[in-house]
Design an enzyme around this catalytic site. Structure first.
Site, PDB file in Angstrom:
ATOM      1  CB  CYS A 212      -4.491   3.132   5.554  1.00  0.00           C
ATOM      2  SG  CYS A 212      -4.184   2.940   3.780  1.00  0.00           S
TER       3      CYS A 212
ATOM      4  CB  CYS B  50      -5.311  -0.398   2.127  1.00  0.00           C
ATOM      5  SG  CYS B  50      -4.180  -0.885   3.451  1.00  0.00           S
TER       6      CYS B  50
ATOM      7  CB  CYS C 184      -8.327  -4.128 -12.334  1.00  0.00           C
ATOM      8  SG  CYS C 184      -7.803  -2.964 -13.594  1.00  0.00           S
TER       9      CYS C 184
ATOM     10  CB  CYS D 133      -0.565   2.133   5.730  1.00  0.00           C
ATOM     11  SG  CYS D 133      -1.301   0.595   5.132  1.00  0.00           S
TER      12      CYS D 133
ATOM     13  CB  CYS E 281      -0.909  -0.019   1.229  1.00  0.00           C
ATOM     14  SG  CYS E 281      -1.956   1.455   1.377  1.00  0.00           S
TER      15      CYS E 281
END
Length: 108
Positions: A73, A70, A100, A26, A23
């Site tokens: 976060c 995510c 995707c 984070c 991510c």
């Protein structure tokens, strides 16, 4: 729904090294490079996710996909589609799924 970057605008589309896509917000691992495949869509595509990916499923997911975020976060990552069978010879053909992912939402 989160925004989407233009196709083929991320260098991560061509990323082939072993490792993890994390991510951008984070740093939590989201996708293993072994699950990545070339979907021809212009966005990084994966057949499976790691546990930190949250899928926002809906009754219409089979038509329009499901937003992925995510799980740590809440950052928008892209969409999951149930069209993996359309990509024979790839890991997606086995999973039946295609994640995707917006390249700007991840780092390698």
């Amino acid at each position: 729904n989160g925004g989407t970057e233009p196709p083929n605008s991320s260098p991560l589309v061509k990323e082939k090294r072993p490792g993890e896509f994390r991510c951008a917000g984070c740093g939590v691992p989201l996708f293993a490079s072994s699950a990545k495949f070339d979907s021809g869509t212009g966005w990084p595509s994966f057949a499976t996710q790691l546990p930190a990916v949250a899928v926002e499923s809906s009754a219409l997911e089979f038509l329009a996909g499901a937003e992925i975020r995510c799980g740590r976060c809440g950052g928008h990552l892209g969409d999951r589609f149930l069209d993996g069978a359309l990509f024979p010879g790839t890991p997606a053909a086995l999973s039946g799924q295609r994640y995707c992912v917006d390249g700007s939402a991840t780092v390698f």
